[in-house]
Design an enzyme around this catalytic site. Sequence first.
Site, short mmCIF file in Angstrom:
data_model
loop_
_atom_site.label_atom_id
_atom_site.label_comp_id
_atom_site.label_asym_id
_atom_site.label_seq_id
_atom_site.Cartn_x
_atom_site.Cartn_y
_atom_site.Cartn_z
N ASN A 10 1.00 -1.17 -0.02
CA ASN A 10 -0.08 0.05 0.12
C ASN A 10 1.07 1.28 0.11
OD1 ASN A 10 -1.75 1.88 0.63
ND2 ASN A 10 -2.42 1.42 2.51
N TRP A 11 0.82 1.82 -1.23
CA TRP A 11 1.99 2.86 -1.25
C TRP A 11 1.40 4.21 -0.83
CZ3 TRP A 11 4.14 2.50 -7.08
CH2 TRP A 11 4.64 1.40 -7.13
N LYS A 12 0.19 4.40 -0.33
CA LYS A 12 -0.42 5.61 0.22
C LYS A 12 -0.21 6.72 -0.64
CE LYS A 12 0.05 3.26 4.66
NZ LYS A 12 -0.04 3.29 6.26
N HIS A 98 -9.51 1.49 4.58
CA HIS A 98 -8.43 1.60 5.42
C HIS A 98 -8.39 2.76 6.47
CE1 HIS A 98 -4.17 2.74 6.37
NE2 HIS A 98 -3.96 1.60 5.78
N GLU A 100 -6.88 4.89 7.66
CA GLU A 100 -6.64 6.44 7.44
C GLU A 100 -7.86 6.95 6.50
OE1 GLU A 100 -2.81 5.81 5.72
OE2 GLU A 100 -2.19 5.20 7.42
N GLU A 168 -5.37 -4.56 10.68
CA GLU A 168 -4.50 -3.73 10.70
C GLU A 168 -4.53 -2.83 12.06
OE1 GLU A 168 -2.43 -2.66 6.68
OE2 GLU A 168 -3.94 -1.39 7.02
N GLY A 174 2.56 2.52 10.93
CA GLY A 174 3.64 3.39 10.68
C GLY A 174 4.32 3.85 11.96
N SER A 214 3.46 -2.09 10.43
CA SER A 214 4.86 -2.19 10.60
C SER A 214 5.40 -3.55 10.22
CB SER A 214 5.23 -1.96 12.17
OG SER A 214 4.83 -0.39 12.23
N GLY A 235 2.87 -0.99 4.29
CA GLY A 235 2.88 0.38 3.85
C GLY A 235 4.30 0.92 3.64
N GLY A 236 4.98 1.51 4.77
CA GLY A 236 6.12 2.01 4.59
C GLY A 236 7.32 1.10 3.71
#
Length: 253
Positions: A10-12, A98, A100, A168, A174, A214, A235-236
Site C-alpha cells: 500500500n503505497w499510500k 483503510h 486512514e 491492521e 507506521g 509495521s 505500507g512503509g
Amino acid sequence: MARKKLIAGNWKMNGLLADGVELAKNISSGVKAMGKPQCEFLVCPPFTLLASVKKALRGAKVALGAQDCHMAEKGAHTGDISPLMLKDLGCSHVILGHSERRADHAESDDIVCQKAVAAHKAGLKTVICIGETLAERESGKAVDVCKKQILGSVPADSSAADTVIAYEPVWAIGTGKVPTTADVEEVHAAVRKVLAQKLGKANANKMRILYGGSVKPSNAKELLSLPDVDGALIGGASLKAEDFLAIAKNGGC
Ligand code: PGA
C-alpha cells in the site's frame, strides 16, 4: 486448507511518476527472479500512478490495485474515482476501509460495505481493512471492534474469490509497534470465526486474512508463519523494492 499468501503493498500518498515507475520495475524484476513464487503479489499505488505502474509491471505476476473507490459507477462526484474506472485502467483489486480513510474521510462500516458492493459489481477484488485503535486495544475491546467491523463492512454475498480481509491495528501502522503473535493470532482466528457465521464455513476457510502494521523484513517470518495469517498489507516497507521482496522471501514465498 491451503491459502496462497498475498503480499500486498500500500503505497499510500507517495511517489511521483519517476519514483513510482522505478519502484514498480524493481518489484517486477524481483518477482520475476523468484521463478515460481509460492505467494501472490499486489501493489496499490496512488491513482495518479496506476496507468504507468501497470505498464512497468508488464510480464510480471504482480496485480494492480487502487487504495479507494466511490460507491457509484459514475456521476456528479467531483474528485472521486469509480470502481469501473479502476477496472478499465487494468486494476484487479481495490483497498477499502483503510483506517486512514476511516479517520480522514469519516468512512463508516456502512460506507465501506457500499463501496465493496460496487467494487465487486465492477469485477474488482476488495481488500477490506479493519483494526482497533490503541484505546480499544488497551480496554480489551480489540476482538469485539474487529468483529463489528467485519459484520458491518463486508457485503453479505462476498466470497473468498472476491474478498481479502486485512487486519491492521491502527496503533501499529507506521509506528514500528507490532502486536504479539498471540494477539495477532487471536484476532485473525476471531475474524475467521465471524466470517464463517456471516459467509459460511467454506468461504471463511478459503478467505485470506492479511496482517498489516509495521511489517518489515525482520518480523515477516514470525508474522507470516502464524496459522491464520495469509499474507501482509505493507505500507512503509513497500516503498523499497528490496524490503518488499525481502518480506516475501522471509515470509516463505
Ligand atoms: P505500515 O502501513 O506498514 O507503514 O505500518 C501499513 C498500512 O497502513 O497498510
